[in-house]
Structures are given as C-alpha cells and as structure tokens.
Design a protein around this motif. Structure first.
Motif, PDB file in Angstrom:
ATOM      1  N   ALA A  76       0.830  -1.202   0.000  1.00 14.74           N
ATOM      2  CA  ALA A  76       0.000   0.000   0.000  1.00 14.74           C
ATOM      3  C   ALA A  76       0.865   1.252   0.000  1.00 14.74           C
ATOM      4  O   ALA A  76       0.452   2.295  -0.519  1.00 14.74           O
ATOM      5  N   SER A  77       2.078   1.152   0.542  1.00 12.92           N
ATOM      6  CA  SER A  77       2.956   2.324   0.608  1.00 12.92           C
ATOM      7  C   SER A  77       3.309   2.854  -0.781  1.00 12.92           C
ATOM      8  O   SER A  77       3.453   4.066  -0.963  1.00 12.92           O
ATOM      9  N   LEU A  78       3.453   1.981  -1.754  1.00  3.45           N
ATOM     10  CA  LEU A  78       3.703   2.458  -3.118  1.00  3.45           C
ATOM     11  C   LEU A  78       2.467   3.148  -3.688  1.00  3.45           C
ATOM     12  O   LEU A  78       2.577   4.100  -4.464  1.00  3.45           O
ATOM     13  N   GLN A  79       1.293   2.700  -3.271  1.00 10.44           N
ATOM     14  CA  GLN A  79       0.060   3.312  -3.756  1.00 10.44           C
ATOM     15  C   GLN A  79      -0.056   4.783  -3.334  1.00 10.44           C
ATOM     16  O   GLN A  79      -0.694   5.580  -4.019  1.00 10.44           O
ATOM     17  N   PHE A  80       0.560   5.130  -2.207  1.00 10.70           N
ATOM     18  CA  PHE A  80       0.504   6.522  -1.748  1.00 10.70           C
ATOM     19  C   PHE A  80       0.996   7.482  -2.829  1.00 10.70           C
ATOM     20  O   PHE A  80       0.407   8.548  -3.040  1.00 10.70           O
ATOM     21  N   SER A  81       2.091   7.120  -3.488  1.00  8.61           N
ATOM     22  CA  SER A  81       2.626   7.974  -4.548  1.00  8.61           C
ATOM     23  C   SER A  81       2.027   7.637  -5.901  1.00  8.61           C
ATOM     24  O   SER A  81       1.785   8.518  -6.730  1.00  8.61           O
ATOM     25  N   MET A  82       1.769   6.371  -6.163  1.00 10.78           N
ATOM     26  CA  MET A  82       1.251   5.949  -7.462  1.00 10.78           C
ATOM     27  C   MET A  82      -0.085   6.614  -7.777  1.00 10.78           C
ATOM     28  O   MET A  82      -0.307   7.090  -8.895  1.00 10.78           O
ATOM     29  N   LEU A  83      -0.977   6.676  -6.802  1.00  7.44           N
ATOM     30  CA  LEU A  83      -2.277   7.280  -7.073  1.00  7.44           C
ATOM     31  C   LEU A  83      -2.143   8.773  -7.340  1.00  7.44           C
ATOM     32  O   LEU A  83      -2.873   9.340  -8.166  1.00  7.44           O
ATOM     33  N   ALA A  84      -1.206   9.421  -6.659  1.00 10.15           N
ATOM     34  CA  ALA A  84      -0.993  10.843  -6.893  1.00 10.15           C
ATOM     35  C   ALA A  84      -0.376  11.096  -8.266  1.00 10.15           C
ATOM     36  O   ALA A  84      -0.744  12.051  -8.963  1.00 10.15           O
ATOM     37  N   TYR A  85       0.552  10.268  -8.690  1.00 14.48           N
ATOM     38  CA  TYR A  85       1.139  10.396 -10.025  1.00 14.48           C
ATOM     39  C   TYR A  85       0.062  10.305 -11.105  1.00 14.48           C
ATOM     40  O   TYR A  85       0.122  10.977 -12.135  1.00 14.48           O
ATOM     41  N   ILE A 170     -11.200   7.667  -2.754  1.00 11.79           N
ATOM     42  CA  ILE A 170     -10.123   6.687  -2.769  1.00 11.79           C
ATOM     43  C   ILE A 170      -9.900   6.188  -1.347  1.00 11.79           C
ATOM     44  O   ILE A 170      -9.845   6.982  -0.405  1.00 11.79           O
ATOM     45  N   ALA A 171      -9.767   4.876  -1.194  1.00  9.38           N
ATOM     46  CA  ALA A 171      -9.627   4.308   0.152  1.00  9.38           C
ATOM     47  C   ALA A 171      -8.497   3.291   0.226  1.00  9.38           C
ATOM     48  O   ALA A 171      -8.397   2.391  -0.611  1.00  9.38           O
ATOM     49  N   ASP A 172      -7.664   3.460   1.239  1.00  9.67           N
ATOM     50  CA  ASP A 172      -6.705   2.431   1.635  1.00  9.67           C
ATOM     51  C   ASP A 172      -7.464   1.477   2.548  1.00  9.67           C
ATOM     52  O   ASP A 172      -7.792   1.819   3.687  1.00  9.67           O
ATOM     53  N   MET A 173      -7.755   0.283   2.052  1.00  9.68           N
ATOM     54  CA  MET A 173      -8.501  -0.720   2.824  1.00  9.68           C
ATOM     55  C   MET A 173      -7.626  -1.907   3.204  1.00  9.68           C
ATOM     56  O   MET A 173      -8.111  -3.026   3.375  1.00  9.68           O
ATOM     57  N   SER A 174      -6.336  -1.656   3.375  1.00 10.46           N
ATOM     58  CA  SER A 174      -5.406  -2.756   3.616  1.00 10.46           C
ATOM     59  C   SER A 174      -5.796  -3.633   4.798  1.00 10.46           C
ATOM     60  O   SER A 174      -5.600  -4.845   4.764  1.00 10.46           O
ATOM     61  N   PHE A 187     -16.616   3.955  -4.914  1.00 14.06           N
ATOM     62  CA  PHE A 187     -15.195   4.287  -4.819  1.00 14.06           C
ATOM     63  C   PHE A 187     -14.577   4.378  -6.204  1.00 14.06           C
ATOM     64  O   PHE A 187     -14.845   3.552  -7.084  1.00 14.06           O
ATOM     65  N   GLY A 188     -13.706   5.377  -6.371  1.00 22.27           N
ATOM     66  CA  GLY A 188     -12.918   5.447  -7.589  1.00 22.27           C
ATOM     67  C   GLY A 188     -11.776   4.458  -7.556  1.00 22.27           C
ATOM     68  O   GLY A 188     -11.418   3.852  -8.571  1.00 22.27           O
ATOM     69  N   LEU A 189     -11.192   4.287  -6.371  1.00 18.46           N
ATOM     70  CA  LEU A 189     -10.070   3.364  -6.195  1.00 18.46           C
ATOM     71  C   LEU A 189     -10.074   2.824  -4.773  1.00 18.46           C
ATOM     72  O   LEU A 189     -10.200   3.582  -3.810  1.00 18.46           O
ATOM     73  N   ILE A 190      -9.961   1.525  -4.662  1.00 19.41           N
ATOM     74  CA  ILE A 190      -9.721   0.844  -3.390  1.00 19.41           C
ATOM     75  C   ILE A 190      -8.406   0.094  -3.552  1.00 19.41           C
ATOM     76  O   ILE A 190      -8.205  -0.611  -4.535  1.00 19.41           O
ATOM     77  N   TYR A 191      -7.498   0.272  -2.599  1.00 16.18           N
ATOM     78  CA  TYR A 191      -6.261  -0.504  -2.660  1.00 16.18           C
ATOM     79  C   TYR A 191      -5.995  -1.145  -1.309  1.00 16.18           C
ATOM     80  O   TYR A 191      -6.400  -0.620  -0.264  1.00 16.18           O
ATOM     81  N   ALA A 192      -5.329  -2.296  -1.347  1.00 15.34           N
ATOM     82  CA  ALA A 192      -5.125  -3.043  -0.108  1.00 15.34           C
ATOM     83  C   ALA A 192      -3.928  -3.969  -0.226  1.00 15.34           C
ATOM     84  O   ALA A 192      -3.890  -4.825  -1.116  1.00 15.34           O
ATOM     85  N   VAL A 203       1.685  -8.964  -2.620  1.00  9.32           N
ATOM     86  CA  VAL A 203       0.753  -8.484  -3.643  1.00  9.32           C
ATOM     87  C   VAL A 203      -0.178  -7.442  -3.031  1.00  9.32           C
ATOM     88  O   VAL A 203      -0.592  -7.558  -1.875  1.00  9.32           O
ATOM     89  N   THR A 204      -0.453  -6.412  -3.807  1.00 12.99           N
ATOM     90  CA  THR A 204      -1.428  -5.399  -3.436  1.00 12.99           C
ATOM     91  C   THR A 204      -2.568  -5.453  -4.442  1.00 12.99           C
ATOM     92  O   THR A 204      -2.334  -5.472  -5.654  1.00 12.99           O
ATOM     93  N   VAL A 205      -3.781  -5.515  -3.937  1.00 20.62           N
ATOM     94  CA  VAL A 205      -4.955  -5.525  -4.806  1.00 20.62           C
ATOM     95  C   VAL A 205      -5.446  -4.093  -4.982  1.00 20.62           C
ATOM     96  O   VAL A 205      -5.624  -3.365  -4.006  1.00 20.62           O
ATOM     97  N   ALA A 206      -5.643  -3.701  -6.232  1.00 16.78           N
ATOM     98  CA  ALA A 206      -6.228  -2.396  -6.537  1.00 16.78           C
ATOM     99  C   ALA A 206      -7.507  -2.623  -7.329  1.00 16.78           C
ATOM    100  O   ALA A 206      -7.508  -3.334  -8.339  1.00 16.78           O
ATOM    101  N   ILE A 207      -8.590  -2.049  -6.845  1.00 13.62           N
ATOM    102  CA  ILE A 207      -9.887  -2.130  -7.517  1.00 13.62           C
ATOM    103  C   ILE A 207     -10.221  -0.713  -7.975  1.00 13.62           C
ATOM    104  O   ILE A 207     -10.430   0.175  -7.154  1.00 13.62           O
TER     105      ILE A 207
END
Length: 361
Positions: A76-85, A170-174, A187-192, A203-207
């Motif tokens: 999920a830590s990579l998602q913090f920047s990936m979603l912003a990019y 957008i929700a971090d549902m880890s 939700f536009g994006l759920i990541y966990a 593995v991180t799941v992104a919906i």
C-alpha cells in the motif's frame, strides 16, 4: 509449540485450510511436476491461478464491470505515490482525511507530487475517533478525496463512508478489506496490501474505476507507476508475485466456503464484541484507546493501569501461546488484531486470559 493464538498486526494469520491446500500442492501444482512458484507467469497453468483469484474477488466483493482488478507489487505504501502520479494534476488538489499514521504517510507522499489539503483530521484526539463525514471540507478543485478505512495502530474504523459526488473517493482498505460488505461502485479506487485479510505479503490488490484509468494524464509518469500499464496487460506487464496471488486465491476459496463476506462480517462482529465487552466490564482495569463509536472490528487496542502491569500481562500471554499482542510503540499498551482468519476461539481464549489477569491483579 505446535500452535499459537496469532494476533499479529501484519503479516497476519492465514486460514488453516488455505495453508493446508497450499501445502498439499506445494511440490506438484495441477500435475505439472512443479511448484506454482516455478511456473512461468505466461503459462496456461498460471493463467488459471491468476483469473481464478480475480473472479473470486469480483464475486465476493460484488465488483461491478465498471471497475478493474489489478495485482501490483510495492505494498500500500507504493500506492501513496502511485495514485498521486496518476490522479493529481497541477491544477487540482488531493484531499486527505487524517485518521492515523498511514493516512499521514499517504498525505506526505502525495505532497511531494502535487498540491494537497487536509480535509478533516482526528489528530487532536490522538486518533481515538473517526471524523464525522459532515466535517470534511471540499473545494471545486478536488482531484480526489482519500481515506484510510481502518487504522491498525489506533484501533479505529469508518462505520459509514463519506458520500462524495464531486470527486473520486479513494480508500486504503489494507486492514479491513473483505471483512464486511461495501459498495465498491461508490469508490474510484480501493487498494489493499494483502497481508492482513487477503493473503501473504507481496501483492497489493487495486480495484479501480476504468474511467479513472482512461482519464489519467500519465504521459510523464514512469511505466510501472501507471495503472493503465497493469490494466492493459492484465497485471502481467512484468512478472507478478505469482505465489502471493496463488495464496490469495486459496484464502478467497476459504471465504467462499464459509458463506462469503456476510458470514465473515458476522463472525468478526462476534469476535470484537467478546473483547470490547471484556474491556467495558473491567471497571477501568482495561481501557480502550478508541472511542466507542469509532471502534475497529479488526484491531482492538487497550491499555492497563500502568506500564508494569502491561508488560506483566504481555509476558503471561506469551507464556500461554498468544503472539502479537504488543501495542504499537506510538501508543503502547496492547493490541489484538482479529482479522478474518483469526478464529473465534482465539478471541474467547484471550477474553479468559484478560479476565484471569484482572482477577489476580
């Protein structure tokens, strides 16, 4: 010791049936003569694993066709920047609701990339509560609104999600994905990250809403930080974490076998009630960190009257086969992480230990 009561915060307990199934197939998956870890990710045998995990997620979470399911590495830590990019252009603002350490980290990463704002915060309460949705501040320039659905360190959880209409939610549902019914379409994006409720780490799941992918301006975004890269290549642009995805599928099979998310949610509520009732009936000997209205069904955090008693309790727990009950260093005390795979009898055993310890002290 042959078995323990596993209350680790993550990587966390996995369902025994899922582990047993993986053990049985470990050396010879699907009569290939190879472990699933040895299969080519381009092979038909692995493709069955990949598609099976995606289909189970789609079914169990009732994911609509408007959303894509992606398997990404980096946690999920990579998602913090990936979603912003992907979703934070120069003329827009990323709105963040702060409810704990992980939402703070998500904000920090996004702030490196673009303009951000704190839409609401529970920091003044030492993250003992979840802000009321009516407290969230919006602007006409919002690119998205980001929340963390459950807070492992402080033991708080959103009971009802904010209704956002002007920008993607957008929700971090880890730490609570698959633990209760949710409306994925809102939700536009759920990541966990998988290592709490979905499977092992890796593995991180992104919906993600497909419209978000199509509308993102990623011309200057590195290839492996684009959601479109994963979407267009079915998460197979490079070698995916094949064994983690395989075990994810085994965990999802277990969830399906016991009645799906509704059944899981009922057991989770029962597990949490055992521990919170013990805290509430202890005449203040045990004190929960989270306010009652914001209590997490995944992470039960509590303290004892003093540090000496806390350490004594943790030593006794360790002797009795309880693992992972130490509270996070930022708030101390104790924490029982009772994710999906933690059985009800483990929570009942912890309740008895807590009662016994109070009576003897």
């Amino acid at each position: 010791m042959s078995s323990v009561y596993n209350f680790n915060a993550g990587p966390a307990a996995l369902p025994k049936p899922a582990l047993e199934a993986a053990e049985k197939e470990l050396l010879n998956f699907n009569q290939t003569g190879m472990s699933v870890m040895e299969l080519s990710h381009r092979s038909s045998d692995y493709d069955q694993v990949h598609q099976h995990a995606k289909q189970l997620l789609k079914t169990l979470l009732d994911i609509p066709d408007t959303h894509d399911i992606l398997f990404i590495q980096g946690g999920a830590s990579l998602q913090f920047s990936m979603l912003a990019y992907n979703f934070l252009p120069k003329n827009k603002v990323g709105q963040y609701v702060l409810t704990g350490s992980w939402s703070e980290k998500a904000l920090k990463e996004a702030s490196i990339i673009g303009q951000t704002n704190i839409a609401a915060s529970a920091k003044e309460s030492h993250y003992s509560t979840i802000p009321d949705p009516s407290e969230i501040m919006f602007t006409d320039q919002d690119a998205y609104v980001h929340i963390t659905s459950n807070n492992t360190i402080y033991g708080t959880q959103w009971k009802a999600f904010p209704q956002i209409h002007h920008a993607p939610l957008i929700a971090d549902m880890s730490s609570d994905i698959l633990s209760r019914k949710i409306d994925v379409s809102s939700f536009g994006l759920i990541y966990a990250g998988a290592q709490k409720n979905l499977g092992p780490s890796g593995v991180t799941v992104a919906i993600i809403d497909k419209k978000l992918i199509n509308e993102a301006d990623t011309e200057k975004v590195p290839t492996m930080l684009r959601y479109s890269t994963f979407s267009q290549n079915d998460s197979l642009y490079n070698t995916p974490p094949t064994f983690s995805i395989y075990l994810l599928g085994k965990v999802l099979e277990w969830v399906e076998s016991i009645g799906g998310v509704e059944s899981i949610a009922a057991v989770n509520a029962e597990k949490a009630a055992l521990l919170y009732d013990t805290i509430d009936q202890s005449d203040g000997f045990y004190k929960g960190h989270a306010e009652t209205k914001s209590r997490s069904l995944m992470n039960v955090t509590f303290t004892l009257p003093n540090e000496e008693l806390s350490q004594s309790f943790l030593r006794l727990a360790k002797e009795r086969g309880f693992v992972g009950l130490n509270g996070h260093r930022s708030i101390g005390g104790c924490r029982a992480s009772i994710y999906n795979a933690v059985p009800l009898d483990a929570c009942a055993a912890l309740r008895e230990l807590m009662i016994e310890f109070k009576q003897s002290h």
